[in-house]
Write a protein that holds these residues in place. Structure first.
Motif, mmCIF file in Angstrom:
data_model
loop_
_atom_site.group_PDB
_atom_site.id
_atom_site.type_symbol
_atom_site.label_atom_id
_atom_site.label_comp_id
_atom_site.label_asym_id
_atom_site.label_seq_id
_atom_site.Cartn_x
_atom_site.Cartn_y
_atom_site.Cartn_z
ATOM 1 N N GLY A 167 0.882 -1.047 0.286
ATOM 2 C CA GLY A 167 0.019 0.121 -0.068
ATOM 3 C C GLY A 167 0.849 1.808 -0.260
ATOM 4 O O GLY A 167 0.300 2.432 0.160
ATOM 5 N N ARG A 168 1.840 1.034 0.111
ATOM 6 C CA ARG A 168 2.569 2.413 -0.366
ATOM 7 C C ARG A 168 3.043 2.857 -1.236
ATOM 8 O O ARG A 168 3.540 2.247 -1.791
ATOM 9 C CB ARG A 168 4.242 2.220 1.069
ATOM 10 N N HIS A 169 3.971 3.755 -1.351
ATOM 11 C CA HIS A 169 3.775 4.570 -2.807
ATOM 12 C C HIS A 169 4.692 5.332 -2.548
ATOM 13 O O HIS A 169 5.485 6.256 -1.564
ATOM 14 C CB HIS A 169 2.862 5.238 -4.075
ATOM 15 N N LEU A 172 3.716 8.924 -2.186
ATOM 16 C CA LEU A 172 3.919 9.166 -1.111
ATOM 17 C C LEU A 172 4.618 10.257 -0.219
ATOM 18 O O LEU A 172 4.424 10.463 1.080
ATOM 19 C CB LEU A 172 2.383 7.782 -0.812
ATOM 20 N N ASP A 173 5.596 8.878 0.046
ATOM 21 C CA ASP A 173 6.422 9.210 0.954
ATOM 22 C C ASP A 173 7.207 10.636 0.947
ATOM 23 O O ASP A 173 7.653 11.172 1.193
ATOM 24 C CB ASP A 173 7.941 8.153 0.706
ATOM 25 N N ALA A 175 5.786 13.588 -0.767
ATOM 26 C CA ALA A 175 4.850 14.060 -0.065
ATOM 27 C C ALA A 175 5.195 14.291 1.260
ATOM 28 O O ALA A 175 4.604 15.455 1.814
ATOM 29 C CB ALA A 175 3.302 13.905 -0.842
ATOM 30 N N SER A 176 5.182 13.107 2.137
ATOM 31 C CA SER A 176 5.352 13.196 3.247
ATOM 32 C C SER A 176 6.325 14.551 3.568
ATOM 33 O O SER A 176 6.400 14.977 4.696
ATOM 34 C CB SER A 176 5.133 12.431 3.624
ATOM 35 N N ILE A 177 7.537 13.961 3.519
ATOM 36 C CA ILE A 177 8.080 14.352 3.281
ATOM 37 C C ILE A 177 8.440 15.952 3.408
ATOM 38 O O ILE A 177 8.758 16.785 4.015
ATOM 39 C CB ILE A 177 9.846 14.142 2.967
ATOM 40 N N PHE A 179 6.070 17.879 3.721
ATOM 41 C CA PHE A 179 4.849 18.595 4.202
ATOM 42 C C PHE A 179 5.784 18.724 5.095
ATOM 43 O O PHE A 179 5.360 19.336 6.086
ATOM 44 C CB PHE A 179 3.958 18.251 4.675
ATOM 45 N N SER A 180 6.435 17.354 5.815
ATOM 46 C CA SER A 180 6.875 17.861 7.549
ATOM 47 C C SER A 180 8.181 18.485 7.350
ATOM 48 O O SER A 180 7.923 19.733 8.607
ATOM 49 C CB SER A 180 7.407 15.850 7.864
#
Lengths: 204, 519
Positions: A167-169, A172-173, A175-177, A179-180
């Motif tokens: 389910g990981r992409h 996504l990873d 984008a997550s970094i 925004f953090s």
């Protein structure tokens, strides 16, 4: 006033404890269907990539005419006991409408006398686990009347494994970094700017 | 600055009258008291600073609740993706509330020393990355670790309550604190609605379930960032300005952490409330974690339907918690502090009883009914608790709020560990046992005694000096500190708190050393 109200509450509570226990029990069914599936014992399949071919037919050693009541056959993917351990949401219960052993539908077909088979692509929302295949025969009132499965009565032979997708992409990873980083940097920026303003006003 | 400085040389028990400006010259949108705290609560106003603070505060707290419990309604999907067992799910629930035991304690000190605005903003903006981290999780240990980190953000509760106590007068503090915290707690309910809906929308947009839930987590993360920015740009610590600026100008005396901690820890009332809050707020947090899955599994409901029912529990906070604060203030008007204590005991015990019933019933309708009654009892008890906390200490309010808040989380972690992480207990048994535990743990509230106001069963002290509010609050300061005038704020608070005597305020005997308040 309180006593009748108390009685009412107790009565309501009691009536709700009497669980509804009508329905078909698995132990009442005969294994009159022979089911085979392509995965071999211990084979590992990948969800979203691999396929399972299921074939089923009526077991001729039973009295002919037993299967005249069968209207539809539903084939399902079921959890083996090891995948049910510590997972009460997959519990096996004899009363079929409360049974959670076989939640994944493979195919539903009207019952025919000849050899039936179906090739199923393992869907991407199938969780990792150890499985077998079971087919239920339903009568016209949509109740289970017979079953068949690829494993033995103890569910210990001929089990195969499915590996789920993560389910990981990568997107996504990333984008997550991003925004953090934005959150931390803007916080630091605000803090620094306010400290500077406070120093400036103190010097006045 | 209106007697807020500790610098004027004054007699030990008098309020520095020549320096205090009357309320009428203070230019605020709401009427204020001598500490510039608002004496009126205008819900739909955004006036700076009081009402704006209220809204910033509760919305940030609401956001952290959304983030912390965002996983709970999606557990049926997550448990399949990550191949979780019942103990993994239970442990993650424990982890989600354990992080903030520590962070709530720290936040109390941070508020006392740096101000609630920085505390709140730092926390929610630094926890945003932890929410975004859900996209990386691929097994049980990762899941537990991320939920643990996200859980730190629940410490915004402390900054929220602290901020309210600096902005609003003690007569209405029960209602204000109850409303702010209650509306914040609603986040635990809102998330049960929000996350399944987001999940469905993202699935419809084409994502497979095991990816869709990860994408859904971005929304709470963005909420964190937005609220952090708003708090920094629009908020202020005190009615008269920001703590840092006021301290630099010499207007607010800085206090020593070790002293503040000492007076919090050595007050036995603190510890009773730490325990009690563990079984009003603690059980609310526990239910936020387990109830959606409970309805999904036990009553065979669809994910979004289970989410809607679960949401009703948390959303009851809209009225239930302010209701607890309101009844606390109402009972105080007639019966003083004794009324507040009885009010708390009644609400919390009723909550426990309904929780017991919730675990026993087999029908969906009855389960929902008892769940709602339980929610009102437990949440109103939370509101009632914080109607009493501001009176335990004036000097250490921040740390005591922090410790109580931490107690809430500790109670939740403990309860989830004992009753809900074990494969040998069914969830319904766990609920019943939890209800019994609530009722037992609430009994110690009868031991809370204030010399000036009494307790549930005993009257206040008849001694003229020991039975005065001033004596209780000023006893937290040593003689040297009193020489420096550091106790002025406590004196003012003592004066404002005389309303806790209940109906007969006018006939309260004045201690002999006091100079009359209105010269």
């Amino acid at each position: 006033m309180e006593v009748p109200a108390g009685f009412l509450v107790v009565y309501l509570l009691f009536s709700c404890f009497v669980a509804s226990s009508y329905g078909v029990y698995f132990s009442s069914l005969n294994e009159t269907i022979i089911v085979t599936a392509t995965p071999t014992q211990g084979q590992v399949l990948k969800a979203g990539e691999d396929q399972i071919t299921v074939t089923w037919r009526f077991n001729q050693t039973y009295r002919a005419g037993t299967d005249s009541a069968y209207k539809t056959v539903k084939v399902k993917l079921c959890y083996a006991p090891i995948s049910q351990k510590d997972r009460s949401w997959r519990k096996t219960v004899d009363l079929l409408k409360k049974d959670k052993t076989c939640p994944h539908k493979i195919v539903a077909r009207p019952d025919t006398a000849s050899n039936n088979s179906f090739t199923w692509s393992i869907e991407r929302d199938i969780p990792s686990g150890v499985y077998f295949v079971r087919a239920f025969a339903f009568n016209a009132q949509d109740e289970q009347v017979a079953y068949g499965q690829t494993t033995n009565a103890h569910k210990s032979t001929n089990l195969f494994e499915i590996q789920a997708i993560t389910g990981r992409h990568v997107s996504l990873d990333i984008a997550s970094i991003c925004f953090s980083a934005f959150s931390i940097v803007s916080l630091a920026g605000f803090f620094y700017m306010e400290k500077r303003k406070a120093k400036a006003s103190q010097q006045k | 600055m209106h007697g807020v400085t500790g610098r004027e040389s004054v007699m030990a028990f008098s309020v520095a009258s020549p320096m205090v400006h009357t309320d009428r010259t203070a230019k605020f949108a709401l009427p204020v008291d001598s500490e510039h705290k608002a004496t009126v609560f205008k819900l739909f106003s955004f006036a700076n600073p009081h009402m704006r603070t209220f809204h910033l505060s509760w919305i940030s707290f609401f956001t952290t609740f959304i983030s912390t419990f965002a996983a709970a309604p999606l557990v049926p999907i997550i448990r399949d993706n990550l191949n979780l067992t019942k103990s993994d799910i239970g442990n993650a629930g424990v982890a989600s509330v354990s992080g903030s035991i520590f962070s709530r304690l720290v936040m109390g000190a941070v508020c006392d020393l740096l101000g609630p605005r920085y505390g709140c903003a730092f926390l929610i903006m630094l926890s945003a990355p932890t929410v975004f981290c859900m996209s990386f999780v691929s097994d049980a240990s990762g899941y537990i670790a991320v939920r643990f980190m996200i859980g730190f953000s629940l410490a915004t509760f402390v900054s929220c309550q602290y901020w309210m106590s600096t902005m609003f007068n003690s007569k209405i503090i029960g209602l204000v604190n109850g409303t702010a915290a209650g509306w914040g707690n609603m986040g635990g309910g809102a998330t049960q609605l929000l996350m399944p809906v987001l999940f469905e929308i993202i699935k419809k947009a084409g994502a497979t379930p095991f990816t869709a839930w990860r994408i859904a987590f971005f929304i709470p993360g963005w909420f964190n960032v937005i609220m952090g920015i708003l708090v920094l740009t629009l908020g202020q610590d005190l009615p008269d300005g920001n703590l840092g600026t006021l301290q630099k100008k010499g207007d607010v005396a800085k206090d020593k952490f070790s002293k503040v901690l000492w007076y919090a820890v050595t007050n036995y009332r603190t510890w009773i409330f730490v325990l009690l809050y563990g079984y009003s707020m603690g059980v609310e947090l526990t239910i936020d974690n387990v109830i959606a899955e409970y309805f999904y599994d036990r009553f065979d409901l669809k994910l979004h339907l289970a989410g809607i029912i679960a949401a009703c529990f948390g959303m009851a906070n809209l009225l239930a918690r302010p209701f607890g604060g309101f009844t606390s203030d109402y009972m105080a008007k007639r019966f003083g502090m004794r009324g507040r204590l009885w009010n708390l005991w009644l609400l919390q015990t009723a909550g426990g009883l309904f929780c017991l019933c919730l675990g026993l019933v087999d029908s969906l309708t009855l389960a929902i009914t008892f769940m709602m009654l339980f929610s009102v009892g437990a949440q109103a008890a939370c509101g009632a608790t914080f109607g009493i906390i501001p009176f335990i200490s004036r000097r250490s309010l921040g740390i005591i709020s922090g410790m109580t808040g931490a107690g809430g989380n500790f109670g939740s972690g403990l309860t989830q560990l004992i009753f809900f992480a074990n494969a040998s207990f069914s969830t319904e048994k766990g609920l019943t046992y939890m209800g019994i535990m609530i009722m037992i743990v609430t009994i110690p509230v009868s031991f809370v005694h204030f010399p000036q106001w009494g307790s549930m069963f005993f009257p206040p002290s008849q001694d003229i000096v020991k039975g005065s509010e001033e004596h209780y609050y000023v006893s937290e300061w040593t003689d040297e500190e009193k020489q420096k005038g550091m106790h002025q704020a406590s004196l003012k608070f003592a004066e404002n708190s005389r309303s806790e005597r209940g109906g007969k305020v006018a006939s309260a005997p004045t201690p002999p050393q006091n100079t009359p308040n209105r010269v």
